[in-house]
Design a protein around this motif. Structure first.
Motif, PDB file in Angstrom:
ATOM      1  N   ASN A 361       0.822  -1.216   0.000  1.00  0.00           N
ATOM      2  CA  ASN A 361       0.000   0.000   0.000  1.00  0.00           C
ATOM      3  C   ASN A 361       0.855   1.265   0.000  1.00  0.00           C
ATOM      4  N   CYS A 362       1.830   1.291  -0.888  1.00  0.00           N
ATOM      5  CA  CYS A 362       2.708   2.459  -0.972  1.00  0.00           C
ATOM      6  C   CYS A 362       3.351   2.523  -2.351  1.00  0.00           C
ATOM      7  N   VAL A 363       4.060   3.611  -2.595  1.00  0.00           N
ATOM      8  CA  VAL A 363       4.875   3.765  -3.801  1.00  0.00           C
ATOM      9  C   VAL A 363       6.325   3.823  -3.360  1.00  0.00           C
ATOM     10  N   ARG A 364       7.145   2.943  -3.888  1.00  0.00           N
ATOM     11  CA  ARG A 364       8.560   2.896  -3.523  1.00  0.00           C
ATOM     12  C   ARG A 364       9.388   3.595  -4.602  1.00  0.00           C
ATOM     13  N   ILE A 365      10.409   4.327  -4.143  1.00  0.00           N
ATOM     14  CA  ILE A 365      11.232   5.141  -5.045  1.00  0.00           C
ATOM     15  C   ILE A 365      12.652   4.577  -5.073  1.00  0.00           C
ATOM     16  N   TYR A 366      13.148   4.362  -6.282  1.00  0.00           N
ATOM     17  CA  TYR A 366      14.526   3.920  -6.488  1.00  0.00           C
ATOM     18  C   TYR A 366      15.231   4.942  -7.375  1.00  0.00           C
ATOM     19  N   GLU A 367      16.554   4.994  -7.256  1.00  0.00           N
ATOM     20  CA  GLU A 367      17.318   5.952  -8.057  1.00  0.00           C
ATOM     21  C   GLU A 367      18.544   5.277  -8.646  1.00  0.00           C
ATOM     22  N   ARG A 368      18.866   5.669  -9.868  1.00  0.00           N
ATOM     23  CA  ARG A 368      20.031   5.094 -10.554  1.00  0.00           C
ATOM     24  C   ARG A 368      21.294   5.370  -9.752  1.00  0.00           C
ATOM     25  N   SER A 369      22.099   4.328  -9.508  1.00  0.00           N
ATOM     26  CA  SER A 369      23.325   4.454  -8.733  1.00  0.00           C
ATOM     27  C   SER A 369      24.368   3.546  -9.363  1.00  0.00           C
ATOM     28  N   GLY A 370      25.323   4.149 -10.092  1.00  0.00           N
ATOM     29  CA  GLY A 370      26.332   3.349 -10.778  1.00  0.00           C
ATOM     30  C   GLY A 370      25.697   2.463 -11.824  1.00  0.00           C
ATOM     31  N   ASP A 371      25.948   1.155 -11.717  1.00  0.00           N
ATOM     32  CA  ASP A 371      25.385   0.197 -12.669  1.00  0.00           C
ATOM     33  C   ASP A 371      24.071  -0.389 -12.199  1.00  0.00           C
ATOM     34  N   GLY A 372      23.535   0.084 -11.078  1.00  0.00           N
ATOM     35  CA  GLY A 372      22.294  -0.461 -10.552  1.00  0.00           C
ATOM     36  C   GLY A 372      21.372   0.616 -10.035  1.00  0.00           C
ATOM     37  N   HIS A 373      20.513   0.252  -9.086  1.00  0.00           N
ATOM     38  CA  HIS A 373      19.553   1.183  -8.507  1.00  0.00           C
ATOM     39  C   HIS A 373      19.530   1.002  -6.996  1.00  0.00           C
ATOM     40  N   SER A 374      19.437   2.097  -6.273  1.00  0.00           N
ATOM     41  CA  SER A 374      19.397   2.066  -4.812  1.00  0.00           C
ATOM     42  C   SER A 374      18.032   2.545  -4.323  1.00  0.00           C
ATOM     43  N   TYR A 375      17.612   2.010  -3.197  1.00  0.00           N
ATOM     44  CA  TYR A 375      16.295   2.323  -2.618  1.00  0.00           C
ATOM     45  C   TYR A 375      16.369   3.653  -1.874  1.00  0.00           C
ATOM     46  N   LYS A 376      15.429   4.574  -2.160  1.00  0.00           N
ATOM     47  CA  LYS A 376      15.433   5.899  -1.561  1.00  0.00           C
ATOM     48  C   LYS A 376      14.308   6.113  -0.561  1.00  0.00           C
ATOM     49  N   GLY A 377      13.328   5.229  -0.527  1.00  0.00           N
ATOM     50  CA  GLY A 377      12.235   5.406   0.426  1.00  0.00           C
ATOM     51  C   GLY A 377      10.890   5.189  -0.247  1.00  0.00           C
ATOM     52  N   CYS A 378       9.810   5.496   0.472  1.00  0.00           N
ATOM     53  CA  CYS A 378       8.470   5.287  -0.064  1.00  0.00           C
ATOM     54  C   CYS A 378       7.523   6.340   0.491  1.00  0.00           C
ATOM     55  N   PHE A 379       6.345   6.457  -0.111  1.00  0.00           N
ATOM     56  CA  PHE A 379       5.285   7.290   0.443  1.00  0.00           C
ATOM     57  C   PHE A 379       3.967   6.539   0.352  1.00  0.00           C
ATOM     58  N   GLY A 380       3.079   6.835   1.322  1.00  0.00           N
ATOM     59  CA  GLY A 380       1.791   6.165   1.385  1.00  0.00           C
ATOM     60  C   GLY A 380       1.789   5.038   2.397  1.00  0.00           C
ATOM     61  N   CYS A 381       0.601   4.665   2.866  1.00  0.00           N
ATOM     62  CA  CYS A 381       0.404   3.537   3.774  1.00  0.00           C
ATOM     63  C   CYS A 381      -1.050   3.087   3.627  1.00  0.00           C
ATOM     64  N   HIS A 382      -1.433   2.038   4.328  1.00  0.00           N
ATOM     65  CA  HIS A 382      -2.787   1.514   4.200  1.00  0.00           C
ATOM     66  C   HIS A 382      -3.791   2.441   4.866  1.00  0.00           C
ATOM     67  N   GLY A 383      -4.887   2.744   4.176  1.00  0.00           N
ATOM     68  CA  GLY A 383      -5.933   3.580   4.752  1.00  0.00           C
ATOM     69  C   GLY A 383      -6.789   4.241   3.704  1.00  0.00           C
ATOM     70  N   LYS A 384      -7.765   5.002   4.171  1.00  0.00           N
ATOM     71  CA  LYS A 384      -8.703   5.690   3.286  1.00  0.00           C
ATOM     72  C   LYS A 384      -8.461   7.191   3.226  1.00  0.00           C
ATOM     73  N   CYS A 385      -7.597   7.719   4.078  1.00  0.00           N
ATOM     74  CA  CYS A 385      -7.352   9.163   4.101  1.00  0.00           C
ATOM     75  C   CYS A 385      -6.539   9.582   2.881  1.00  0.00           C
ATOM     76  N   LEU A 386      -6.483  10.892   2.642  1.00  0.00           N
ATOM     77  CA  LEU A 386      -5.698  11.420   1.528  1.00  0.00           C
ATOM     78  C   LEU A 386      -4.232  11.072   1.739  1.00  0.00           C
ATOM     79  N   GLY A 387      -3.591  10.595   0.690  1.00  0.00           N
ATOM     80  CA  GLY A 387      -2.199  10.166   0.794  1.00  0.00           C
ATOM     81  C   GLY A 387      -2.039   8.717   1.201  1.00  0.00           C
ATOM     82  N   GLN A 388      -3.143   8.040   1.535  1.00  0.00           N
ATOM     83  CA  GLN A 388      -3.105   6.625   1.879  1.00  0.00           C
ATOM     84  C   GLN A 388      -3.715   5.791   0.742  1.00  0.00           C
ATOM     85  N   PHE A 389      -3.428   4.487   0.748  1.00  0.00           N
ATOM     86  CA  PHE A 389      -3.881   3.618  -0.342  1.00  0.00           C
ATOM     87  C   PHE A 389      -4.519   2.341   0.198  1.00  0.00           C
TER      88      PHE A 389
END
Length: 511
Positions: A361-389
């Motif tokens: 229940n979130c969107v995860r963000i990755y960023e190009r790092s050298g020859d691969g991709h590194s994890y930068k974090g996420c936004f959103g969580c489970h729920g019905k409120c704005l910003g939740q999914f």
């Protein structure tokens, strides 16, 4: 014998006396040495104090300089406060651009003078379809670029074929300069005056729905005269309403058991589909109906995005993202296996990769790092409120870098800035009883319009980048059932490709 004893006694006394004298001499020597040490320590202490004082002097000087700077800042702050209290009527009429024959500065809050104002129209597209609603955002500015307040004497004139129509500039309460907080006509209100003009942004809305094809032109006038810049606005081509031009199978003889989950555009007339069940990609040419199957073997493709000649694919079987070329050959290490629980849609913007984690229940963000991709974090969580999914599915990133997510079980689409901060949401077309029901994949076009698969309502709905309803792509006569994904071809005029799961010929083309 007595004489010898006396001599021995005297000799012992002399020895004792010599020892006592030697001891006294040593004591005196030690005393002198101790005094010498004390004197050296005292002198050294005095020198150290002098040295310390000398070293402290630059710091004291800097401290005095800082104090002077602070006093200067306080004086400047006081001056700024005085300047802020000066109103336009207390200032001399002055224009630094008078040598360039530019009109002098207009008065903010006064009726727009066509000789002292300029018009700026946002989101003017190159083309729209007949029966689509065009929403334009209009700002009036002075020669310095400052936004002016529009009044009742300012109108927009639309010329469409032989039809001419005057439209008042109004404001939608759900909109400010950054977009709505709650879409589909359910805005957060605004600070508006009696004319319906937003006091915060002074942005006006002009809405017009052409009923036929032809060229549409827009001008903005004040007291019957053109405001500068409006006569230079480019005309908008109004095309025929959306019409289903083709309906086809992905591949003749091999569509049995096909379970498409996502589609992207890979060329002017080519799309690529993911087939999760059979672990395949399909490259389909919409014009000549040719299809090519690519077996991925160990990858169960669900979501797909393209960046140049690279494909980013969410692997349902191993909860990861793989990167391949257009022929399915892996180009770099996969990523996301440590964080992703159930990856669905995916989008790429510059060096960032956004992945919808359905079970997370979130969107995860990755960023190009050298020859691969590194994890930068996420936004959103489970729920019905704005910003939740609740089980989000699709994702797209528009030309502004805004992240658009289909929040499936909450029956809405939410829009975020590139860092995951909530901007606004869309629940439906704005009409009564016209809410979404199980939104699936979505996409954007070159004008940042949003196309949404409203699956259980058997339709694909188009909105502008602010979440205002524009049109429904398919009509009641089109045989479309449970649309699951959509793409917009790079043709001119643009074409819309829709995949549905409710028929034997799942590919529909609208133009």
């Amino acid at each position: 014998m007595a004489a010898e004893s006396e001599d021995l006694k005297q000799e012992v006394e002399r020895a004792i006396k010599e020892a006592e004298d030697l001891l006294k001499t040593d004591y005196n020597l030690i005393d002198r040495q101790v005094e010498d040490v004390i004197e050296r320590v005292r002198k050294s202490g005095a020198e150290q104090k002098k040295l310390l004082k000398k070293e402290r002097e630059p710091f004291h000087q800097k401290l005095e300089e800082v104090k002077k700077r602070l006093q200067q800042c306080e004086s400047m702050q006081s001056l700024v406060s005085e300047l802020q209290n000066i109103t336009p009527d207390k200032c001399p009429r002055f224009s630094p651009l008078s040598d360039l024959d530019v009109p002098p500065l207009g008065e903010i809050g006064k009726p727009a003078d066509p000789d002292k104002s300029w018009v700026v129209v946002q989101d003017l597209p190159g083309e729209i379809r007949a029966k689509e609603t065009l929403h334009l955002r209009v700002n009036l500015r002075d020669c310095e670029g400052a936004t002016l307040k529009a009044c009742k004497d300012v109108v927009a004139e639309v010329k469409h074929g032989t039809c001419e129509q005057k439209l008042e500039l109004t404001v939608d309460n759900s909109f400010h300069s950054s977009g709505p907080k709650h879409g589909s006509g359910h805005g957060n209100g605004g600070d508006n005056d009696d004319n319906g003009i937003d006091k915060q942004s002074h942005t006006c809305i002009v809405s017009y729905t052409p009923d036929k094809s032809g060229e549409l032109s827009l001008t903005v006038k004040s007291r019957g005269r053109h405001i500068k810049g409006s006569s230079e606005l480019k005309p908008v081509a109004v095309l025929q309403p959306w019409k289903q031009s083709k309906r086809m199978k992905v591949s003749e003889g091999r569509s049995q058991g096909l379970k498409p989950h996502d589609v992207i555009v890979s060329g002017d007339s080519e799309v690529i589909l993911t087939d999760l069940k059979n672990k395949q990609l399909w490259r389909k040419n919409i014009e000549n109906d040719e299809a090519k199957c690519i077996d991925l073997k160990s990858v169960s493709p669900r979501g797909i995005a393209i960046d140049g000649d690279k494909l980013f694919i969410t692997d349902d079987g191993q909860s990861r993202v793989v990167v391949t070329d257009l022929e399915g050959k892996e180009l770099m290490p996969s990523f996301g296996k440590d964080e992703l629980r159930n990856p669905h849609g995916i989008a790429v913007r510059e060096s960032k990769v956004y992945v919808v984690d359905c079970n997370g229940n979130c969107v995860r963000i990755y960023e190009r790092s050298g020859d691969g991709h590194s994890y930068k974090g996420c936004f959103g969580c489970h729920g019905k409120c704005l910003g939740q999914f609740r089980r989000p599915k699709g994702i797209a990133v528009n030309g502004q870098g805004q992240v658009i997510v289909s929040d499936s079980e909450n029956n809405r689409v939410q829009v975020f800035d590139p860092d995951g901060n909530f901007l606004f949401d869309i629940h439906g077309t704005g009409e009564e009883d016209e809410h979404f029901d199980n939104v699936r994949r979505l996409t954007t076009d070159r004008d940042d319009n949003i196309y949404i698969c409203d699956s259980n309502n058997d339709r694909v709905v188009k909105f502008d980048r602010f979440g205002k309803y524009v049109s429904t792509v398919n009509s009641d006569t089109d045989a479309i059932s449970k649309p699951c994904c959509v793409a917009v071809l790079l043709t001119n005029p643009r074409k819309v490709v829709v995949l549905d799961r409710g028929s034997e010929s799942p590919l529909s083309v609208y133009e």
